[in-house]
Design a protein around this motif. Structure first.
Motif, PDB file in Angstrom:
ATOM      1  N   LEU A  90      -2.884   5.119  -3.347  1.00 52.44           N
ATOM      2  CA  LEU A  90      -4.236   4.709  -2.958  1.00 52.44           C
ATOM      3  C   LEU A  90      -5.176   5.900  -2.958  1.00 52.44           C
ATOM      4  O   LEU A  90      -6.351   5.782  -3.341  1.00 52.44           O
ATOM      5  N   THR A  91      -4.682   7.046  -2.540  1.00 54.60           N
ATOM      6  CA  THR A  91      -5.497   8.259  -2.494  1.00 54.60           C
ATOM      7  C   THR A  91      -5.883   8.727  -3.890  1.00 54.60           C
ATOM      8  O   THR A  91      -7.036   9.104  -4.136  1.00 54.60           O
ATOM      9  N   SER A 111       3.418   0.684   2.762  1.00 57.48           N
ATOM     10  CA  SER A 111       2.968   0.049   3.999  1.00 57.48           C
ATOM     11  C   SER A 111       2.708  -1.418   3.692  1.00 57.48           C
ATOM     12  O   SER A 111       2.005  -1.745   2.732  1.00 57.48           O
ATOM     13  N   MET A 144      -6.190   0.655   5.941  1.00 58.48           N
ATOM     14  CA  MET A 144      -6.923   1.901   5.741  1.00 58.48           C
ATOM     15  C   MET A 144      -6.704   2.859   6.911  1.00 58.48           C
ATOM     16  O   MET A 144      -6.629   4.079   6.708  1.00 58.48           O
ATOM     17  N   MET A 177      -2.294  10.241   4.173  1.00 61.61           N
ATOM     18  CA  MET A 177      -2.894   9.898   2.881  1.00 61.61           C
ATOM     19  C   MET A 177      -1.986  10.169   1.691  1.00 61.61           C
ATOM     20  O   MET A 177      -2.189   9.592   0.613  1.00 61.61           O
ATOM     21  N   TYR A 178      -1.006  11.036   1.854  1.00 62.47           N
ATOM     22  CA  TYR A 178      -0.142  11.378   0.729  1.00 62.47           C
ATOM     23  C   TYR A 178       1.301  10.932   0.964  1.00 62.47           C
ATOM     24  O   TYR A 178       2.214  11.407   0.298  1.00 62.47           O
ATOM     25  N   SER A 179       1.457  10.000   1.880  1.00 62.44           N
ATOM     26  CA  SER A 179       2.782   9.441   2.103  1.00 62.44           C
ATOM     27  C   SER A 179       3.199   8.600   0.896  1.00 62.44           C
ATOM     28  O   SER A 179       2.381   7.942   0.253  1.00 62.44           O
ATOM     29  N   GLN A 236      -3.968   3.085   8.730  1.00 65.05           N
ATOM     30  CA  GLN A 236      -2.644   3.659   8.549  1.00 65.05           C
ATOM     31  C   GLN A 236      -2.646   4.668   7.405  1.00 65.05           C
ATOM     32  O   GLN A 236      -2.000   5.713   7.483  1.00 65.05           O
ATOM     33  N   TRP A 237      -3.396   4.367   6.347  1.00 60.14           N
ATOM     34  CA  TRP A 237      -3.527   5.298   5.216  1.00 60.14           C
ATOM     35  C   TRP A 237      -4.147   6.613   5.666  1.00 60.14           C
ATOM     36  O   TRP A 237      -3.712   7.690   5.252  1.00 60.14           O
ATOM     37  N   VAL A 258       0.854  -1.188   0.000  1.00 58.66           N
ATOM     38  CA  VAL A 258       0.000   0.000   0.000  1.00 58.66           C
ATOM     39  C   VAL A 258       0.887   1.235   0.000  1.00 58.66           C
ATOM     40  O   VAL A 258       1.636   1.463   0.951  1.00 58.66           O
ATOM     41  N   PRO A 309       0.294   4.971   0.236  1.00 61.15           N
ATOM     42  CA  PRO A 309      -0.853   5.840   0.525  1.00 61.15           C
ATOM     43  C   PRO A 309      -1.166   6.861  -0.556  1.00 61.15           C
ATOM     44  O   PRO A 309      -2.337   7.073  -0.898  1.00 61.15           O
ATOM     45  N   GLN A 310      -0.148   7.503  -1.094  1.00 62.73           N
ATOM     46  CA  GLN A 310      -0.386   8.505  -2.130  1.00 62.73           C
ATOM     47  C   GLN A 310      -1.072   7.885  -3.346  1.00 62.73           C
ATOM     48  O   GLN A 310      -2.003   8.465  -3.918  1.00 62.73           O
TER      49      GLN A 310
END
Length: 224
Positions: free
Chosen positions: A53-54, A126, A113, A120-122, A115-116, A48, A50-51
């Motif tokens: 996924l966002t 993960s 989710m 959210m923009y990491s 952790q995301w 995952v 995060p960026q």
């Protein structure tokens, strides 16, 4: 405190727990066979991010599940698989094989989710089974709080084993993650650069979702 085994016999053979452990080990052996460049590509595709996924949830949502079978090192893998070995079989026994697998995967995705949501923009991937296994721990602590867990204890250079209730072992795990999770938020607020580390909020989220979802999956069904 490091759990070794529990004194809580099961009535079935936990095939899916064994299968999950086997799959995690096989995927990790594939990881160690890759060059650094190929491993980074592998993580970018299946962990995952995060960026990603966002911005691309419609295509990246599958990583909420694939990331559960990736690990960042031998200790990450061994510690996760030991916790799954100790606590997973009893939850599989109570839920049944297939509901157990669905429960495991949902807890893992929900943990990811959580952790995301923290970043959210990491751009840091993960990964790991920790969130799903935290869900197992949440289920275990409400169903078998008094089950005895033989635990390895490190006291400086002195190492011994003791038998303590699951409530103590898992309770300490949860409190440690709460403290570390809050500390990580404070550290992030005071830093201008992004750093990686343990996904404490995935652990916390998985644990909470495990407590909430396990009864709905039949954790307290009547014994037979």
């Amino acid at each position: 405190m490091f759990p070794l085994y529990d004194e809580n016999p099961t009535r079935i053979t936990p095939y899916f727990t064994y299968g999950l452990i086997g799959m995690n080990v096989l995927v990790f052996l594939h990881e160690v066979s890759l060059s650094n460049a190929r491993l980074n590509l592998f993580f970018s595709q299946y962990a995952v991010v995060p960026q990603e996924l966002t911005t691309n949830f419609s295509t990246e949502w599958v990583t909420l599940f694939t990331s559960q079978f990736l690990h960042g090192g031998w200790w990450h893998l061994i510690s996760n698989m030991l916790f799954l070995w100790v606590f997973g079989n009893n939850i599989e026994d109570r839920l049944g094989h297939f509901k157990y697998l669905v429960f495991y995967l949902i807890c893992g995705a929900s943990a990811a989710m959580c952790q995301w949501f923290i970043g959210m923009y990491s751009e840091i991937p993960s990964l790991g089974a920790s969130g799903a296994i935290s869900g197992i721990l949440g289920a275990y602590i409400i169903r078998f709080p008094h089950a005895r867990i033989t635990t390895l204890v490190f006291l400086g250079f002195f190492v011994t084993t003791i038998s303590v209730p699951a409530l103590v072992v898992i309770g300490i795990f949860f409190v440690q993650n709460i403290i570390s999770g809050l500390a990580s938020l404070q550290a992030a607020a005071n830093m201008s650069v992004e750093t990686g580390g343990v996904a404490y909020w995935a652990h916390i989220g998985g644990f909470v979702f495990g407590i909430m979802l396990a009864p709905l999956f039949g954790l307290f069904k009547q014994d037979y």
